[in-house]
Design a protein around this motif. Structure first.
Motif, PDB file in Angstrom:
ATOM      1  N   ILE A 186     -13.774  10.120   8.611  1.00  0.00           N
ATOM      2  CA  ILE A 186     -13.296   9.028   7.756  1.00  0.00           C
ATOM      3  C   ILE A 186     -12.150   9.550   6.893  1.00  0.00           C
ATOM      4  O   ILE A 186     -12.325  10.522   6.149  1.00  0.00           O
ATOM      5  CB  ILE A 186     -14.427   8.479   6.867  1.00  0.00           C
ATOM      6  CG1 ILE A 186     -15.536   7.889   7.730  1.00  0.00           C
ATOM      7  CG2 ILE A 186     -13.896   7.432   5.899  1.00  0.00           C
ATOM      8  CD1 ILE A 186     -16.713   7.357   6.943  1.00  0.00           C
ATOM      9  N   PRO A 187     -10.965   8.944   6.972  1.00  0.00           N
ATOM     10  CA  PRO A 187      -9.838   9.418   6.159  1.00  0.00           C
ATOM     11  C   PRO A 187     -10.114   9.233   4.672  1.00  0.00           C
ATOM     12  O   PRO A 187     -10.935   8.403   4.264  1.00  0.00           O
ATOM     13  CB  PRO A 187      -8.665   8.557   6.636  1.00  0.00           C
ATOM     14  CG  PRO A 187      -9.281   7.361   7.270  1.00  0.00           C
ATOM     15  CD  PRO A 187     -10.593   7.801   7.833  1.00  0.00           C
ATOM     16  N   GLU A 188      -9.418   9.998   3.863  1.00  0.00           N
ATOM     17  CA  GLU A 188      -9.689  10.029   2.433  1.00  0.00           C
ATOM     18  C   GLU A 188      -9.556   8.655   1.785  1.00  0.00           C
ATOM     19  O   GLU A 188     -10.350   8.291   0.912  1.00  0.00           O
ATOM     20  CB  GLU A 188      -8.742  11.029   1.757  1.00  0.00           C
ATOM     21  CG  GLU A 188      -9.049  11.287   0.288  1.00  0.00           C
ATOM     22  CD  GLU A 188     -10.449  11.850   0.069  1.00  0.00           C
ATOM     23  OE1 GLU A 188     -11.017  11.598  -1.017  1.00  0.00           O
ATOM     24  OE2 GLU A 188     -10.964  12.527   0.981  1.00  0.00           O
ATOM     25  N   GLN A 189      -8.565   7.885   2.229  1.00  0.00           N
ATOM     26  CA  GLN A 189      -8.357   6.567   1.617  1.00  0.00           C
ATOM     27  C   GLN A 189      -9.567   5.663   1.833  1.00  0.00           C
ATOM     28  O   GLN A 189     -10.027   4.970   0.923  1.00  0.00           O
ATOM     29  CB  GLN A 189      -7.102   5.923   2.208  1.00  0.00           C
ATOM     30  CG  GLN A 189      -6.743   4.591   1.574  1.00  0.00           C
ATOM     31  CD  GLN A 189      -5.444   4.026   2.141  1.00  0.00           C
ATOM     32  OE1 GLN A 189      -4.807   4.625   2.994  1.00  0.00           O
ATOM     33  NE2 GLN A 189      -5.051   2.866   1.654  1.00  0.00           N
ATOM     34  N   GLY A 216     -14.449   2.202  -4.520  1.00  0.00           N
ATOM     35  CA  GLY A 216     -14.036   0.806  -4.591  1.00  0.00           C
ATOM     36  C   GLY A 216     -15.179  -0.172  -4.431  1.00  0.00           C
ATOM     37  O   GLY A 216     -15.332  -1.135  -5.200  1.00  0.00           O
ATOM     38  N   PHE A 217     -16.041   0.068  -3.415  1.00  0.00           N
ATOM     39  CA  PHE A 217     -17.160  -0.850  -3.178  1.00  0.00           C
ATOM     40  C   PHE A 217     -18.277  -0.678  -4.204  1.00  0.00           C
ATOM     41  O   PHE A 217     -19.200  -1.486  -4.259  1.00  0.00           O
ATOM     42  CB  PHE A 217     -17.735  -0.634  -1.774  1.00  0.00           C
ATOM     43  CG  PHE A 217     -16.804  -1.062  -0.672  1.00  0.00           C
ATOM     44  CD1 PHE A 217     -15.740  -1.924  -0.917  1.00  0.00           C
ATOM     45  CD2 PHE A 217     -16.993  -0.612   0.622  1.00  0.00           C
ATOM     46  CE1 PHE A 217     -14.893  -2.314   0.091  1.00  0.00           C
ATOM     47  CE2 PHE A 217     -16.149  -1.005   1.655  1.00  0.00           C
ATOM     48  CZ  PHE A 217     -15.088  -1.846   1.390  1.00  0.00           C
ATOM     49  N   ASN A 218     -18.222   0.371  -5.000  1.00  0.00           N
ATOM     50  CA  ASN A 218     -19.284   0.622  -5.974  1.00  0.00           C
ATOM     51  C   ASN A 218     -18.856   0.336  -7.409  1.00  0.00           C
ATOM     52  O   ASN A 218     -19.522   0.766  -8.345  1.00  0.00           O
ATOM     53  CB  ASN A 218     -19.761   2.073  -5.867  1.00  0.00           C
ATOM     54  CG  ASN A 218     -20.705   2.254  -4.691  1.00  0.00           C
ATOM     55  OD1 ASN A 218     -21.637   1.478  -4.537  1.00  0.00           O
ATOM     56  ND2 ASN A 218     -20.450   3.261  -3.870  1.00  0.00           N
ATOM     57  N   ARG A 219     -17.735  -0.339  -7.545  1.00  0.00           N
ATOM     58  CA  ARG A 219     -17.313  -0.739  -8.896  1.00  0.00           C
ATOM     59  C   ARG A 219     -18.093  -1.994  -9.292  1.00  0.00           C
ATOM     60  O   ARG A 219     -17.614  -3.119  -9.183  1.00  0.00           O
ATOM     61  CB  ARG A 219     -15.815  -1.005  -8.918  1.00  0.00           C
ATOM     62  CG  ARG A 219     -14.993   0.275  -8.803  1.00  0.00           C
ATOM     63  CD  ARG A 219     -13.519  -0.010  -8.701  1.00  0.00           C
ATOM     64  NE  ARG A 219     -12.755   1.221  -8.507  1.00  0.00           N
ATOM     65  CZ  ARG A 219     -11.568   1.286  -7.944  1.00  0.00           C
ATOM     66  NH1 ARG A 219     -10.990   0.165  -7.532  1.00  0.00           N
ATOM     67  NH2 ARG A 219     -10.952   2.429  -7.804  1.00  0.00           N
TER      68      ARG A 219
END
Length: 664
Positions: free
Chosen positions: A636-639, A647-650
């Motif tokens: 999985i790339p860093e981005q 991002g999904f855990n904000r």
């Protein structure tokens, strides 16, 4: 001082030649062997010069620049050579003679290395064919394992070519009987039914024989598709003048008349198995279309109207290709529709070479081995048993399909496929070649291991099976140098990544399996699938890797300055398969390009990113820590990793915290 230039040998092969001067008074300047060994430690093989020419001074122009025209051609002493010993024995002498002709080296030692003298995989294919003509047998695998002439001579055996029965249908015969068809068993009524469907009847039937292994799979999917055809290929060309376009069609028709596979139709109705029927005469169908000013871009309209996802061509009529011509107000466009049953990518290059020669000289003298020879070798009972034993050993205990992202449908050609291409970052591409060389494998081996890693993560398993495309021409009896037809094959490859396997273990396993698979490159995919324990109709695998040595658009096929017709351009060339997940790796000799084709909802750009990350992880491990466990290599790339974990855990949000849950 030193300079390296690319030169073309008398045999037409490109090679790097180094020119150098020594310091004044230096008596013991290094020779070609020492210089090549020094460079080979730091450079990928394709960047190491083949010859090293020592000069008193480099020739210069009046402006003080290197005068390339003044550089002398290298002599034999300029090549990196081991201690010279003359060939010993008849087999070594035959090999030395073949090497001398292929590589342009006058004196070949029994200690010489084929690849150090400038050999490569395609020349290895030519070597196997020339050995076959001399009654000797070798495989490309054997050449890679034994590149030293004396070692190869010991590994070469007597030719065991399959005896190919001749075509027994004479020109002008009044009737074809079962005895005239040694490659297939048909009854007289079945033969009569075939002949009745051929324009011109019996006088236009040259031969009848079964399908080759990959043709069987392609034809199966042709019949299964409700609309469209995944194996109908398109090439769109542009010409600056109608005369040039007509010349192209004329040359293509001449090639059709010359090669039996281009005059072949497939028939199946009322027959025990599909058959290939070679016509003696077959004309390419040319359709001319016109578009009005309100129709929009002509190129776009042609590609939309003749989209393989919606149209088919009648494969029961020869040739299995069609030509569509249109004028866009500035240039002439030609859309070539050609079916994979008759051609593969290498076959298109053979066609291009033949058409170029025909255009230049008015004829094509290239030897044209019949495709029936290849079909006969693939249906040999001993080879079929050998294939079955190999795949039973590899796949016998596989009980579940390997289906990345749960993509299981390999039959529905109407599903929309998205495509995305991405170049491998140049630094990574360079490191990939260097690491491959240091571990004595080809970049293709590392690429197969990287794809196994992607498939494993996308399938949630560490024992995976995926398909790989094979050249199909490496067996000596196919007369591969000038053969035309459907030779490429897709076969399963099983890679085990669990049990604490390290990167070094995975690389070794992948290399060994690929070498063994080369011996079975002409096996039937249906046979390989039957060797597993998966109950039909479930597929064995649903993803495919196609590693191919390619030329960029405009550097080869039907295009640019290398084209047989000047001022023609390739506007579009496209192909696809029936698999819902396919990754192609184009190896351009210096850099690489990834091209993914995926079924929704899988996004092709994500597949390219995963593959790029897998390659980067493997290369880094092979550089510094080959004992790294495979399950520690990230794909999985860093981005995307940041998106998933951050991002999904904000989840921070204002809410009335003074209230209890039941009150909320």
């Amino acid at each position: 001082e030193a300079a390296v230039v690319a030169q073309t040998s008398a045999q037409g092969e490109k090679r790097l030649v180094a020119y150098y001067t020594a310091r004044a008074g230096a008596q013991d300047a290094p020779g070609p062997e020492a210089l090549r060994a020094h460079l080979a430690a730091a450079l990928p093989d394709y960047m190491a010069p083949a010859a090293f020419v020592r000069l008193e001074r480099l020739p210069l122009t009046q402006n003080g620049k290197l005068d390339r025209a003044g550089l002398p051609a290298p002599d034999e002493a300029s090549y990196a050579r081991r201690g010279f010993e003359p060939p010993c024995g008849e087999t070594e002498r035959v090999l030395a003679e073949i090497w001398s002709d292929l590589l342009g080296v006058e004196h070949v030692s029994r200690n010489d290395d084929f690849f150090e003298l400038g050999g490569h995989s395609m020349l290895a294919v030519q070597m196997t064919e020339r050995l076959r003509r001399r009654g000797l047998r070798s495989s490309v695998r054997t050449i890679f394992l034994h590149p030293i002439l004396s070692d190869l001579a010991a590994a070469v055996g007597a030719s065991n070519d399959v005896t190919i029965p001749p075509n027994l249908i004479p020109p002008g015969c009044a009737a074809i009987t079962p005895q005239m068809l040694p490659l297939i068993q048909l009854t007289q009524p079945e033969i009569d039914g075939i002949v009745a469907r051929v324009p011109g009847g019996v006088a236009n039937v040259e031969d009848i024989y079964p399908l080759a292994p990959l043709q069987e799979g392609v034809f199966f999917h042709h019949l299964m598709s409700r609309e469209g055809d995944a194996y109908l290929l398109r090439t769109l060309l542009a010409f600056d003048a109608r005369a040039r376009l007509d010349a192209f069609i004329g040359s293509l028709q001449a090639m059709t008349s010359r090669y039996d596979v281009l005059r072949t139709a497939v028939m199946w109705e009322g027959l025990p198995e599909p058959v290939q029927v070679v016509w003696r005469s077959a004309c390419i169908e040319v359709e001319e279309v016109s578009y009005g000013p309100d129709d929009g871009d002509v190129k776009t309209k042609m590609l939309e109207h003749y989209d393989p996802s919606r149209i088919k061509i009648d494969v029961s009529r020869a040739p299995m290709m069609r030509v569509v011509v249109a004028y866009d107000g500035h240039r002439w466009l030609l859309l070539l529709l050609h079916h994979h049953l008759a051609t593969d990518h290498t076959a298109l290059e053979v066609i291009e070479a033949g058409v170029r020669q025909s255009s230049a000289s008015g004829n094509d003298s290239t030897k044209a081995p019949p495709f029936r020879n290849f079909v006969a070798t693939t249906r040999n009972p001993e080879r079929i048993k050998s294939h079955a034993d190999f795949f039973a050993g590899m796949l016998g205990d596989v009980v579940e399909p390997t289906a990345p992202f749960d993509l299981l449908d390999v039959h529905d050609n109407t599903i929309e496929i998205a495509e995305h291409g991405q170049d491998v970052e140049p630094t990574l591409a360079e490191k990939l070649r260097i690491v491959a060389k240091s571990h004595k494998v080809a970049p293709a081996v590392i690429s197969h291991l990287a794809w196994a890693l992607v498939v494993a993560r996308a399938s949630e398993r560490d024992d995976v099976v995926f398909g790989t495309m094979l050249y199909g021409r490496l067996h000596q009896s196919t007369e591969a140098e000038n053969a035309l037809g459907m030779f490429i094959n897709s076969l399963p490859l099983r890679i085990r990544l669990g049990g604490g396997a390290t990167v070094a273990d995975g690389l070794r396993q992948t290399r060994d399996l690929l070498i063994k698979l080369l011996e079975h490159e002409q096996a039937s995919l249906a046979l390989a699938q039957r060797c597993s324990s998966i109950a039909p109709p479930a597929p064995l695998f649903t993803s495919l890797l196609n590693y191919r040595h390619s030329r960029r658009m405009g550097e080869g096929l039907f295009s640019g300055t290398n084209s047989f017709l000047k001022d023609s351009d390739v506007l579009y060339w496209g192909e696809r398969t029936n698999y819902p997940l396919t990754l192609s790796i184009d190896d351009y000799g210096d850099d690489f390009r990834l091209v993914a084709q995926t079924q929704s909802p899988v996004e092709p750009q994500r597949i390219c990113q995963y593959m790029h990350a897998a390659l980067a992880g493997l290369v880094a491990a092979l550089e510094a820590a080959p004992a790294t466990p495979m399950d520690e290599i990230e794909i999985i790339p860093e981005q995307e990793r940041k998106l998933i974990l951050e991002g999904f855990n904000r989840t921070a949000a204002d809410y009335p915290s003074e209230l209890c849950v039941h009150e909320l």
